[in-house]
Design a protein around this motif. Structure first.
Motif, short mmCIF file in Angstrom:
data_model
loop_
_atom_site.label_atom_id
_atom_site.label_comp_id
_atom_site.label_asym_id
_atom_site.label_seq_id
_atom_site.Cartn_x
_atom_site.Cartn_y
_atom_site.Cartn_z
N GLY A 167 0.68 -1.36 -0.14
CA GLY A 167 0.26 -0.41 0.05
C GLY A 167 0.84 1.03 0.03
N THR A 168 0.34 2.68 1.09
CA THR A 168 0.61 3.60 0.31
C THR A 168 1.58 4.16 1.53
OG1 THR A 168 -1.62 4.76 0.84
CG2 THR A 168 -0.72 4.29 -1.40
N GLY A 169 2.18 5.37 1.32
CA GLY A 169 2.87 5.50 2.64
C GLY A 169 2.53 6.91 2.90
N VAL A 170 2.99 7.76 4.28
CA VAL A 170 2.97 8.94 4.07
C VAL A 170 4.04 10.02 4.88
CG1 VAL A 170 2.04 7.98 7.38
CG2 VAL A 170 1.35 10.19 6.38
N LEU A 171 4.19 11.01 4.25
CA LEU A 171 5.46 11.68 4.48
C LEU A 171 5.09 12.31 5.91
CD1 LEU A 171 8.27 12.72 3.75
CD2 LEU A 171 7.24 13.89 1.88
N ILE A 172 5.74 13.25 6.47
CA ILE A 172 5.64 13.79 7.72
C ILE A 172 6.92 14.23 7.94
CG2 ILE A 172 4.95 13.86 10.36
CD1 ILE A 172 4.44 10.03 8.85
N ALA A 173 6.50 15.89 8.66
CA ALA A 173 7.45 16.65 8.99
C ALA A 173 7.74 16.54 10.87
CB ALA A 173 6.77 18.57 8.38
N LEU A 174 8.37 16.53 11.18
CA LEU A 174 8.64 16.48 12.55
C LEU A 174 8.55 17.50 13.31
CD1 LEU A 174 12.04 13.47 12.33
CD2 LEU A 174 9.17 13.00 12.78
N ASN A 175 7.19 17.87 13.04
CA ASN A 175 7.06 19.01 13.52
C ASN A 175 6.17 18.61 15.04
OD1 ASN A 175 6.19 21.44 14.70
ND2 ASN A 175 5.03 22.07 12.67
N ASN A 176 6.86 18.58 16.26
CA ASN A 176 5.89 18.68 17.57
C ASN A 176 4.50 19.50 18.11
OD1 ASN A 176 7.47 16.18 17.95
ND2 ASN A 176 9.33 17.52 19.04
N ALA A 177 5.35 20.94 17.07
CA ALA A 177 4.85 22.43 17.66
C ALA A 177 3.64 22.05 16.82
CB ALA A 177 5.04 23.05 17.85
N GLY A 178 2.90 21.57 15.63
CA GLY A 178 2.01 21.29 14.89
C GLY A 178 0.93 20.66 15.04
N THR A 179 0.16 20.03 14.12
CA THR A 179 -1.20 19.50 14.10
C THR A 179 -0.84 18.67 12.58
OG1 THR A 179 -3.11 20.87 13.04
CG2 THR A 179 -2.45 21.03 15.58
N ASP A 180 -1.73 17.82 12.72
CA ASP A 180 -1.50 16.37 11.46
C ASP A 180 -1.47 17.15 10.24
OD1 ASP A 180 -0.69 14.18 12.97
OD2 ASP A 180 -2.41 12.82 12.69
N ALA A 181 -2.65 18.31 10.63
CA ALA A 181 -3.18 19.20 9.66
C ALA A 181 -1.92 20.38 8.90
CB ALA A 181 -4.27 20.69 9.72
N ASN A 182 -0.61 20.25 9.14
CA ASN A 182 0.34 20.90 8.54
C ASN A 182 1.62 19.65 9.20
OD1 ASN A 182 1.63 20.85 11.05
ND2 ASN A 182 0.24 23.11 11.69
N ARG A 183 1.27 18.92 9.56
CA ARG A 183 2.55 17.53 9.60
C ARG A 183 2.44 16.71 8.85
NH1 ARG A 183 2.33 17.19 16.36
NH2 ARG A 183 1.28 15.54 15.48
N ILE A 184 1.79 16.97 8.70
CA ILE A 184 1.25 15.45 7.16
C ILE A 184 1.59 16.33 5.91
CG2 ILE A 184 -0.55 14.14 5.87
CD1 ILE A 184 -1.73 13.14 8.72
N LEU A 185 2.73 16.36 5.11
CA LEU A 185 2.89 16.20 4.07
C LEU A 185 2.18 16.09 2.56
CD1 LEU A 185 6.55 17.34 4.38
CD2 LEU A 185 4.86 19.01 5.74
N ASP A 186 2.27 14.92 3.08
CA ASP A 186 2.20 13.70 1.97
C ASP A 186 0.78 12.27 2.17
OD1 ASP A 186 1.03 12.49 -0.04
OD2 ASP A 186 2.66 12.67 -1.67
#
Length: 984
Positions: A167-186
């Motif tokens: 299946g597919t992957g998920v690209l994540i920014a390691l932003n502890n101060a953010g939320t999934d709304a901006n951490r999930i890049l793809d």
């Protein structure tokens, strides 16, 4: 006060990141912070190859606004002076399981061999799960993120590491101060594949590497059929596979051989995979380069073995010792050959090991620019995110590192890792560097204090005269605490104090051993000499053992080359009507036998005096299981779709040992776990070639069938797979051939049809395009198999084993089937109790073409002696006996026009023996394939000495590693499995 204001500004900046612009703001008075932050006077690596000295990086709202040597700053800009420091893009890990829940093994229990899927509306095989989306199992892991951030990573690409199609992957920014709304890049960053089954699914197929490859081939064919609208039912797996085909396709191979296997699957389906390698690509770099693939390379180098015990050291193979020595060169070799690769901490136990191994790769020659590319621009390129990640160009995410200097210098300190404009402090960048040499005088005695290590994590060593004393140090937020004890351990001095930026000396409170408080001053004599820095920049690369072909103990430093050779005055066993020729010459040119006779002119060819020696064609083993990574695909009762060519192991020592016994060609057969096995690989034992180089050009097509105890599972614990009886075995053949016949008729009719690789192969048998080698023992089943073949209009090519062949030899001759048998095996299981050593001679007397085969790696080395037994048991002539391991197996394999005898025009596959080849006292002195000498007895002796020398040198290196305090692993014996027909 400035620090407080700055921190508040950053908090407001982060607040804008974690809100979404369409959320209503009706809870009091709100305002967005749109301040800029400028990092000035830093050495900025915009990309690994674009570096700005004394540059400025301007960011706002988590993105890079501008970067350059002269940047205009808006009025609302916060300035951070980074004079003397460096800025790098944060790292990216393409192959991670961060934040994605990984399936747990369902434990033991028998796997089910059913064809039917356990999931309605999905693909028939449970290990094909392209419908899985990592985003559905994702939960941000702050603790895991912290470890990655401290190692320099700003983004990770994660997926569910389970199954063959994942299946597919998920690209994540390691932003502890953010939320999934901006951490999930793809949330659909790539599509993933592997060669390993799911740990949660109970379907047994595939049970082997070749089964996994066959399943992938069929999956892609089915997906194409489905995409064209031919299916009458919905298959969510194939829909997902087709939907995701435009994404980056990543294949977990984890070995140089599997790298090539994966690439073949991709090439056959118009896909260029990005391949997760195994770290041993350097061993086959030319073939790896030819894939044109991008690679993801784990930095997982083996530790030295603890070889201090000479007896235990003997367990470690030279291959494993050599791999320890050579593995750190893998990134360098990839870079030198222009191969695009990224680096990953995949499967490392700790992130500290990643940094250690990264430094080691650089020490072994990996250019620092390539190292930085492999952690920034290349992973971004692989994921199609070059505009957003891996660089500090305008518009990219503000993911960057602030360091004290060269990031690949062991003494460099990583201060901060900014992710989407959010600051993560790793070490205080304002901390004073206290490393150096000091004099400390206490109670009339002078001590030498040496502070080394990292700026933020220093180490201390205290000496009185030349005696090293027990000491400790702690340094945090410019507060220093250290202590030491005298040699006798009866006195302990404890010191604490703030480190002042104005002075190089250290001073503060001192607590004497008697509890009295006073003051101390340690006077600095000299600054810290960065030995680690000079080491990392040194061109003195550790000694690396040369690669051999193959890269094991008896490999050659260079691949052997073809020669023109004249054998003079040999006793020539032609295996033809000419018989045995005395004092005869044989001329070899361009890999062929060009002339046989007396007093031949060498014509520039190398002359070998064969006086008193015997020259024969190379031995051919019709039934072998050496040089394979798997033998049985046991998940189904038919596995015609699998290919032994997929699992050839060119590094198996059985190849070299067999060459030493005069064997030049083999049929690598599938095992006997099922009635219809897999397709054969017919090989020339070209030691040092890669797998494809061993396979015969224009090879005749063969497949393994089996009868008897094994296929009805008498000798292994299975009660869930059909068949369970010999009657059931016959019905398997009848059913599959009927289906294949109907499939072939539909295909030939021009109607649309679903390509089925298994039925394609069985149709080839019916059409006379593929030959059967059938594992057999008892006469009733031999008769049955011939009748089934005759019913469908073809003949069985070879009955192998066939220990009751003497009972039905006349019927075999009438059917036209040959026999590959053992010389004198008996009583190793119930169905061989009627075996007799006269079997081969009796079958031959009835007109059956008979070969003596091995089915065993040890027997394979002495097939010449096995053939000799037919002289005792059956009264055969020497030449008739010799034909049973040369021209007769060549006939059974339909290769007698190319090999199996000494005849003008045939391949120069020859063996020079010290004496009569049927004698137990004779040795193969030279074994040649197509004019290339792959085994030479004199060279073998020299190799043995070279192996001893290399082992000793590597052992010395490992002992030095241990003496230097480096971690070692316990000795272990890693031997390759030796397969037989029954191996599962």
């Amino acid at each position: 006060m400035k620090k407080i204001i700055f921190s508040l500004c950053l908090f407001w900046c982060s607040a804008t990141l974690i809100s979404q612009d369409y959320f209503p703001e009706n809870d009091g008075v709100k305002a967005n912070n749109n301040n800029y932050t400028a990092f000035m006077n830093a050495k900025i690596y915009v990309t690994p190859t674009e570096v700005i000295q004394k540059g400025t990086l301007l960011i706002q709202n988590g993105k890079v606004v501008n970067v350059g040597s002269s940047v205009s700053l808006p009025q609302n800009t916060i300035i951070v002076d980074l004079n003397g420091k460096s800025i790098y893009p944060s790292f990216i890990d393409v192959y991670s399981k961060f934040g994605v829940e990984q399936p747990k093994s369902s434990g033991g229990g028998r796997r089910s061999p059913q064809f039917e899927p356990t999931r309605e509306g999905f693909y028939w095989n449970d290990h094909i799960m392209p419908e899985n989306d990592a985003i559905g199992s994702f939960k941000y892991d702050e603790k895991g993120a912290k470890e990655l951030i401290e190692a320099g990573f700003g983004a990770v690409n994660s997926h569910i590491q389970d199954g063959i199609a994942r299946g597919t992957g998920v690209l994540i920014a390691l932003n502890n101060a953010g939320t999934d709304a901006n951490r999930i890049l793809d949330d659909r960053s790539a599509q993933y594949f592997s060669l390993e089954k799911s740990v949660t699914k109970q379907q047994s197929y595939p049970t082997s590497l070749m089964g996994a490859l066959a399943l992938l081939r069929q999956m892609y064919s089915d997906a194409d059929w489905y995409a064209k609208g031919n299916s009458k039912t919905t298959d969510r797996s194939l829909e997902a596979l087709n939907r995701n085909k435009g994404l980056t396709q990543i294949f977990e191979a984890k070995d140089k051989g599997n790298d090539l296997r994966a690439d073949k699957i991709g090439d056959a389906n118009g896909i260029q995979y990005t391949i997760l390698g195994g770290g041993n690509e350097f061993e086959r770099i030319d073939e790896i380069k030819a894939t044109n693939a991008s690679f993801i390379i784990p930095l997982d180098f083996p530790e030295a073995y603890d070889v201090s015990d000479p007896y235990q050291a003997g367990y470690v193979s030279l291959e494993d010792m050599r791999y320890w020595n050579q593995a750190p060169t893998n990134p360098k070799v990839l870079a030198d050959n222009g191969i695009i690769f990224s680096l990953t901490p995949y499967e490392l136990k700790s992130m500290s090991k990643f940094k250690e191994n990264l430094m080691k790769a650089i020490e072994y020659g990996l250019p620092k620019t390539k190292a930085l590319e492999a952690l920034t621009t290349v992973p971004a390129q692989i994921l199609g995110k070059s505009a957003e990640l891996g660089n500090l160009k305008k518009g990219a995410y503000a993911n960057f590192l602030i360091t004290s200097g060269d990031i690949f210098d062991k003494s460099t300190t990583l201060y901060e890792n900014w992710v989407q404009g959010n600051k993560n402090v790793i070490n205080d960048k304002d901390i004073k560097d206290i490393r150096g040499e000091y004099n400390l005088t206490l109670e009339g005695k002078t001590y030498d204090v040496s502070i080394s290590g990292e700026v933020a994590k220093p180490k201390v060593e205290v000496k009185q005269d030349t005696v090293k004393l027990t000491s400790k140090i702690s340094y945090d937020d410019n507060w220093l605490t250290f202590s030491f004890s005298t040699d006798e351990g009866d006195k302990t001095y404890r010191m604490i104090g703030a480190v002042l930026p104005e002075t190089d000396n250290l001073s503060g409170r001192l607590i004497l051993p008697n509890g009295t408080e006073t003051f101390y001053t340690a006077t600095k004599k000299s600054g810290f000499e960065e030995k680690s820095k000079s080491d990392s920049n040194s061109t003195d690369v550790p000694k690396v053992m040369p690669i051999t072909y193959p890269n094991v103990g008896y490999g050659y430093t260079a691949k052997p080359t073809q020669e023109n050779v004249l054998f003079k005055n040999a006793t020539v066993w032609t295996s033809e009507d000419a018989g045995i020729l005395e004092n005869t010459d044989v001329l070899v040119k361009n890999g062929k036998i060009v002339k046989i006779g007396k007093d031949l002119n060498a014509g520039g060819a190398k002359v070998i005096d064969a006086t008193g020696k015997h020259l024969t064609a190379g031995i051919i083993d019709e039934h072998s299981h050496i040089a394979a990574l798997a033998i049985n695909e046991a998940g189904h009762n038919s596995s015609a779709e699998v290919k032994m060519e997929d699992v050839v192991d060119p590094e198996h020592m059985g190849i070299y040992h067999s060459l030493a016994g005069g064997v030049t060609s083999i049929q690598l057969l599938h095992g006997s776990a099922n009635p219809i096995g897999g397709r054969s690989a017919i090989l020339k034992l070209k030691w040092g070639e890669e797998a494809d180089g061993l396979i015969y050009d224009n090879s005749p097509k063969f497949i393994k069938f089996a009868l008897g105890e094994n296929v009805k599972q008498s000798n292994w614990d299975s009660r869930s797979r059909f068949p369970q009886t010999r009657m059931g075995v016959e019905q398997v053949f009848m059913n599959y051939f009927q289906r294949a016949k109907e499939y072939d008729e539909k295909k030939k009719s021009g109607q649309p049809y679903r390509y089925d690789e298994e039925l394609e192969v069985l149709a080839e048998i019916i059409n006379g395009e593929r030959f059967i080698s059938c594992h057999s023992y008892v006469q009733s089943e031999i008769n049955m198999m011939m009748k089934v073949a005759e019913k469908f209009g073809f003949r069985v090519n070879t009955f192998t084993h066939i220990l009751e062949g003497y009972k039905v030899a006349d019927k075999m001759a009438e059917h036209g089937v040959g026999a590959g048998t053992f010389s004198d095996w008996w009583a190793y299981k119930f169905e061989v109790n009627d075996a007799i050593p006269y079997n081969a001679a009796i079958m031959q007397s009835q007109g059956v073409t008979v070969a003596i085969n091995s089915d065993d790696r040890e027997m394979m080395r002495r097939l010449n002696q096995e053939a000799a037994k037919t002289i005792k048991y059956g009264g055969m002539t020497e030449l008739e006996a010799w034909k049973m391991v040369t021209i007769n197996p060549a006939k059974l394999l339909h290769l007698d026009d190319r090999v199996g005898s000494i005849k003008e025009g045939k391949d120069a596959d020859l063996v020079l023996w010290s004496g009569n080849p049927l004698s137990v006292y004779s040795k193969a002195e030279k074994t040649m394939i197509e004019g290339i000498t792959y085994f030479d007895l004199e060279k073998d002796r020299a190799q043995r000495e070279a192996i001893k020398k290399e082992r000793n040198e590597l052992i010395k290196m490992m002992l030095e590693e241990k003496a230097g305090g480096k971690k070692t692993q316990s000795p272990k014996q890693s031997t390759k499995r030796n397969f037989t027909c029954e191996s599962l």
